[in-house]
Motif scaffolding. Structure first.
Motif, PDB file in Angstrom:
ATOM      1  N   GLN A   1     -47.145  -1.831  10.609  1.00 25.17           N
ATOM      2  CA  GLN A   1     -46.134  -0.912  10.081  1.00 25.17           C
ATOM      3  C   GLN A   1     -46.480   0.550  10.337  1.00 25.17           C
ATOM      4  OE1 GLN A   1     -46.375  -2.600   6.072  1.00 25.17           O
ATOM      5  NE2 GLN A   1     -44.213  -3.123   6.202  1.00 25.17           N
ATOM      6  N   GLU A   2     -47.742   0.851  10.600  1.00 26.75           N
ATOM      7  CA  GLU A   2     -48.109   2.216  10.991  1.00 26.75           C
ATOM      8  C   GLU A   2     -47.553   2.575  12.365  1.00 26.75           C
ATOM      9  OE1 GLU A   2     -52.150   3.904   9.047  1.00 26.75           O
ATOM     10  OE2 GLU A   2     -52.439   2.532  10.716  1.00 26.75           O
ATOM     11  N   LYS A   3     -47.307   1.556  13.192  1.00 25.51           N
ATOM     12  CA  LYS A   3     -46.900   1.794  14.577  1.00 25.51           C
ATOM     13  C   LYS A   3     -45.408   1.606  14.808  1.00 25.51           C
ATOM     14  CE  LYS A   3     -51.167   2.517  15.804  1.00 25.51           C
ATOM     15  NZ  LYS A   3     -51.642   3.881  16.180  1.00 25.51           N
ATOM     16  N   VAL A   4     -44.814   0.623  14.129  1.00 21.46           N
ATOM     17  CA  VAL A   4     -43.379   0.351  14.309  1.00 21.46           C
ATOM     18  C   VAL A   4     -42.775   0.054  12.943  1.00 21.46           C
ATOM     19  CG1 VAL A   4     -43.718  -0.573  16.635  1.00 21.46           C
ATOM     20  CG2 VAL A   4     -43.701  -2.132  14.683  1.00 21.46           C
ATOM     21  N   PRO A   5     -41.457   0.224  12.787  1.00 22.76           N
ATOM     22  CA  PRO A   5     -40.825  -0.123  11.517  1.00 22.76           C
ATOM     23  C   PRO A   5     -41.073  -1.596  11.181  1.00 22.76           C
ATOM     24  CG  PRO A   5     -39.316   1.151  12.871  1.00 22.76           C
ATOM     25  CD  PRO A   5     -40.483   0.798  13.743  1.00 22.76           C
ATOM     26  N   GLY A   6     -41.423  -1.843   9.942  1.00 24.67           N
ATOM     27  CA  GLY A   6     -41.729  -3.205   9.541  1.00 24.67           C
ATOM     28  C   GLY A   6     -41.173  -3.535   8.177  1.00 24.67           C
ATOM     29  N   MET A   7     -41.013  -4.825   7.923  1.00 24.79           N
ATOM     30  CA  MET A   7     -40.544  -5.307   6.620  1.00 24.79           C
ATOM     31  C   MET A   7     -41.370  -6.535   6.246  1.00 24.79           C
ATOM     32  SD  MET A   7     -36.775  -6.654   5.523  1.00 24.79           S
ATOM     33  CE  MET A   7     -36.497  -7.460   3.941  1.00 24.79           C
ATOM     34  N   TYR A   8     -41.933  -6.491   5.056  1.00 22.84           N
ATOM     35  CA  TYR A   8     -42.780  -7.553   4.526  1.00 22.84           C
ATOM     36  C   TYR A   8     -42.143  -8.053   3.243  1.00 22.84           C
ATOM     37  CZ  TYR A   8     -47.306  -9.725   3.293  1.00 22.84           C
ATOM     38  OH  TYR A   8     -48.315 -10.601   2.986  1.00 22.84           O
ATOM     39  N   PHE A   9     -42.113  -9.361   3.055  1.00 20.63           N
ATOM     40  CA  PHE A   9     -41.464  -9.909   1.867  1.00 20.63           C
ATOM     41  C   PHE A   9     -42.224 -11.135   1.393  1.00 20.63           C
ATOM     42  CE2 PHE A   9     -39.633 -11.910   5.567  1.00 20.63           C
ATOM     43  CZ  PHE A   9     -39.432 -13.235   5.209  1.00 20.63           C
ATOM     44  N   LEU A  10     -41.925 -11.587   0.187  1.00 22.45           N
ATOM     45  CA  LEU A  10     -42.594 -12.733  -0.415  1.00 22.45           C
ATOM     46  C   LEU A  10     -41.641 -13.909  -0.512  1.00 22.45           C
ATOM     47  CD1 LEU A  10     -44.564 -11.019  -3.344  1.00 22.45           C
ATOM     48  CD2 LEU A  10     -45.277 -11.361  -0.963  1.00 22.45           C
ATOM     49  N   LEU A  11     -42.190 -15.099  -0.345  1.00 24.23           N
ATOM     50  CA  LEU A  11     -41.451 -16.353  -0.382  1.00 24.23           C
ATOM     51  C   LEU A  11     -41.964 -17.195  -1.537  1.00 24.23           C
ATOM     52  CD1 LEU A  11     -39.671 -18.636   1.044  1.00 24.23           C
ATOM     53  CD2 LEU A  11     -41.806 -19.253   2.227  1.00 24.23           C
ATOM     54  N   GLY A  12     -41.055 -17.702  -2.364  1.00 21.69           N
ATOM     55  CA  GLY A  12     -41.456 -18.515  -3.498  1.00 21.69           C
ATOM     56  C   GLY A  12     -42.149 -19.797  -3.077  1.00 21.69           C
ATOM     57  N   GLY A  13     -43.275 -20.086  -3.738  1.00 27.19           N
ATOM     58  CA  GLY A  13     -44.017 -21.299  -3.446  1.00 27.19           C
ATOM     59  C   GLY A  13     -44.422 -22.069  -4.695  1.00 27.19           C
ATOM     60  N   MET A  14     -43.786 -21.748  -5.830  1.00 25.77           N
ATOM     61  CA  MET A  14     -44.085 -22.414  -7.099  1.00 25.77           C
ATOM     62  C   MET A  14     -42.980 -23.398  -7.455  1.00 25.77           C
ATOM     63  SD  MET A  14     -44.599 -20.622 -10.868  1.00 25.77           S
ATOM     64  CE  MET A  14     -42.851 -20.187 -10.986  1.00 25.77           C
ATOM     65  N   ARG A  15     -43.358 -24.568  -7.935  1.00 22.06           N
ATOM     66  CA  ARG A  15     -42.368 -25.565  -8.315  1.00 22.06           C
ATOM     67  C   ARG A  15     -41.446 -25.008  -9.391  1.00 22.06           C
ATOM     68  NH1 ARG A  15     -45.520 -29.107 -10.147  1.00 22.06           N
ATOM     69  NH2 ARG A  15     -45.028 -29.008 -12.361  1.00 22.06           N
ATOM     70  N   LYS A  16     -40.150 -25.213  -9.230  1.00 25.54           N
ATOM     71  CA  LYS A  16     -39.172 -24.712 -10.189  1.00 25.54           C
ATOM     72  C   LYS A  16     -39.456 -25.273 -11.580  1.00 25.54           C
ATOM     73  CE  LYS A  16     -35.384 -24.009  -6.901  1.00 25.54           C
ATOM     74  NZ  LYS A  16     -34.010 -24.395  -6.498  1.00 25.54           N
ATOM     75  N   GLY A  17     -39.293 -24.425 -12.589  1.00 29.16           N
ATOM     76  CA  GLY A  17     -39.522 -24.835 -13.962  1.00 29.16           C
ATOM     77  C   GLY A  17     -40.952 -24.678 -14.428  1.00 29.16           C
ATOM     78  N   THR A  18     -41.839 -24.255 -13.538  1.00 25.18           N
ATOM     79  CA  THR A  18     -43.248 -24.061 -13.891  1.00 25.18           C
ATOM     80  C   THR A  18     -43.449 -22.672 -14.476  1.00 25.18           C
ATOM     81  OG1 THR A  18     -43.893 -25.517 -12.068  1.00 25.18           O
ATOM     82  CG2 THR A  18     -45.610 -24.123 -13.005  1.00 25.18           C
ATOM     83  N   ASP A  19     -44.326 -22.563 -15.446  1.00 32.46           N
ATOM     84  CA  ASP A  19     -44.688 -21.265 -16.023  1.00 32.46           C
ATOM     85  C   ASP A  19     -45.690 -20.589 -15.100  1.00 32.46           C
ATOM     86  OD1 ASP A  19     -45.536 -19.080 -17.458  1.00 32.46           O
ATOM     87  OD2 ASP A  19     -46.157 -20.206 -19.237  1.00 32.46           O
ATOM     88  N   PRO A  20     -45.369 -19.419 -14.545  1.00 27.80           N
ATOM     89  CA  PRO A  20     -46.306 -18.744 -13.640  1.00 27.80           C
ATOM     90  C   PRO A  20     -47.679 -18.509 -14.255  1.00 27.80           C
ATOM     91  CG  PRO A  20     -44.165 -17.669 -13.584  1.00 27.80           C
ATOM     92  CD  PRO A  20     -44.113 -18.664 -14.704  1.00 27.80           C
TER      93      PRO A  20
END
Length: 439
Positions: free
Chosen positions: A383-402
């Motif tokens: 990202q220092e060199k070119v425009p970039g986008m970083y994001f997070l993807l859910g990996g926790m089973r639904k209904g679980t308490d984080p």
């Protein structure tokens, strides 16, 4: 019905290049979604194989070999041995256009696994002189598998792509051994963003505390810079009963620890962004009645803005050297030369691509703008060199308490594999939509 809704959402938000209608792009994205779903079994199998055979940074030879063989089987141009074990694949679309990069990290961590999974790692190694297990305790095995899936998906629609996709499989995101270069910094140094020149880069990280089906992001500073420091305070030794005969580096170092906590609270504009200064190590002396000649303190500085980062580093040096001088001591300040910059999501690129995130996730309710994270990521070097986008993807089973899930970088770290298809679909669609859009 899903295709109509997808075209409607995407068409309202995005402007496409001449020759590409909203309907054509929506049809392409719908094909990508279908192909991504068909990849699920393969992606899970790849991930389990990588998980069972983890490799530390700059030693991902088996992983890299599997990745390279897969990319070659898809007809991509493949470069190996980049930044030690990195692999780069080039997919040239059927129509002219820009170059977009997708990145995944491949390395594991020196942790002994305790998940009880059928495909748990039993790999052992010696790390910095200590015997330890090796484990994918941060999800890089999933990142690698998902990007392999995205490469296969995009290879099946290449004739409809307006431009080129560069797939970056990177070693050593978690850092290299002392004295070694590696990771994104070395990938950039060795020209991964050139030949052909990349216009934008996207990366994801799976998150064990976010439910499956959710995507999260943040414009601007999403993850902090990380500048580790070591300060050596040079005083003059003396008997503990006569401190006036020496210059006490322990007291001087203690004054520094306290004063450093004022950098954030008093010397930077907290309305602009958050920052952290932490001293994690303070040591000096070997006996109660001996004032040592030296003391040492070490820690980390985190910032979410590059200007604030520079301001903090300058203020840090000024503060510790000033305190040392006032006590009659001297101080040597060393900042880690491999420090990570701010993971800064280009605001214009992020605004442009959020509609794609919302479309692939099934609507805005599944895409959340989050608070900044004070952890760090070497994706920032791209990202220092070119425009970039970083994001997070859910990996926790639904209904679980984080709060009950094992954190990243722990022996019990687990992921819900049902979230991988969304990762494949998101990476592939981001590339296709970016290439098809007007800048």
């Amino acid at each position: 019905m899903k295709s109509i809704s997808y075209a409607f959402v995407t068409g309202l938000a995005l402007a496409w290049l001449p020759g590409t209608s909203f309907a054509q792009q929506a049809a392409l994205d719908a094909r990508i979604a279908k192909l991504a779903q068909a990849e699920e079994t393969k992606v899970i199998a790849w991930r389990r194989d990588f998980h069972q055979h983890p490799e530390l940074g700059n030693a991902e030879t088996r992983t890299a070999g599997i990745v390279a063989a897969h990319l070659k089987s898809l007809g991509l141009e493949v470069q190996t041995g980049v930044a030690h074990t990195g692999v780069v694949g080039l997919l040239r679309g059927g129509k002219p256009g820009p170059v977009v990069a997708l990145r995944a990290d491949m390395d594991a961590l020196p942790i002994t696994e305790a998940t009880g999974l059928a495909f748990a790692s039993t790999v052992k190694t010696t790390y910095l002189g200590q015997p330890v297990g090796v484990m994918h305790a941060c999800g890089h095995d999933a990142h690698t598998a998902m990007l392999m899936g995205a490469a296969e998906v995009l290879s099946q629609v290449r004739k409809d792509l307006r431009g080129t996709v560069k797939f970056i499989f990177q070693p050593a995101e978690e850092g290299s051994l002392p004295g070694e270069e590696g990771g994104a910094k070395l990938m950039v140094k060795e020209g991964v963003l050139e030949n052909p020149r990349v216009s934008a880069v996207f990366g994801l990280h799976i998150d064990a505390q976010t439910p499956v089906g959710q995507l999260t992001y943040r414009p601007g500073g999403m993850m902090a810079s990380a500048d580790d420091f070591t300060v050596t305070v040079h005083g003059k030794g003396a008997h503990g009963s006569t401190p006036w005969n020496g210059v006490d580096p322990v007291v001087t170092a203690a004054l520094m620890v306290v004063a450093l906590q004022t950098l954030v609270s008093r010397q930077v504009d907290l309305t602009q962004d958050a920052a952290v200064v932490t001293v994690g190590i303070l040591r000096g002396g070997v006996r109660t009645n001996i004032i040592p000649a030296e003391a040492e303190l070490s820690g980390t500085i985190r910032a979410l803005d590059s200007k604030m980062r520079a301001q903090l580093l300058a203020a840090f040096r000024r503060t510790v050297t000033g305190i040392a001088e006032s006590a009659g001591a001297t101080a040597d300040v060393v900042f880690d030369p491999d420090a990570y910059p701010v993971t800064f999501n280009d605001r214009a690129l992020t605004a442009r691509m959020v509609p794609t995130l919302q479309a692939v996730a099934g609507g805005a309710a599944h895409v959340t703008e989050i608070k900044a994270v004070t952890g760090s990521e070497d994706f920032s070097f791209y990202q220092e060199k070119v425009p970039g986008m970083y994001f997070l993807l859910g990996g926790m089973r639904k209904g679980t308490d984080p709060a009950t899930t094992a954190d990243h970088h722990t022996a019990g770290f687990v992921l819900d594999e049902s979230g991988f298809t969304l990762g494949v679909k998101t990476l592939a669609t981001l590339a296709a939509d970016y290439l098809g859009q007007k800048p």
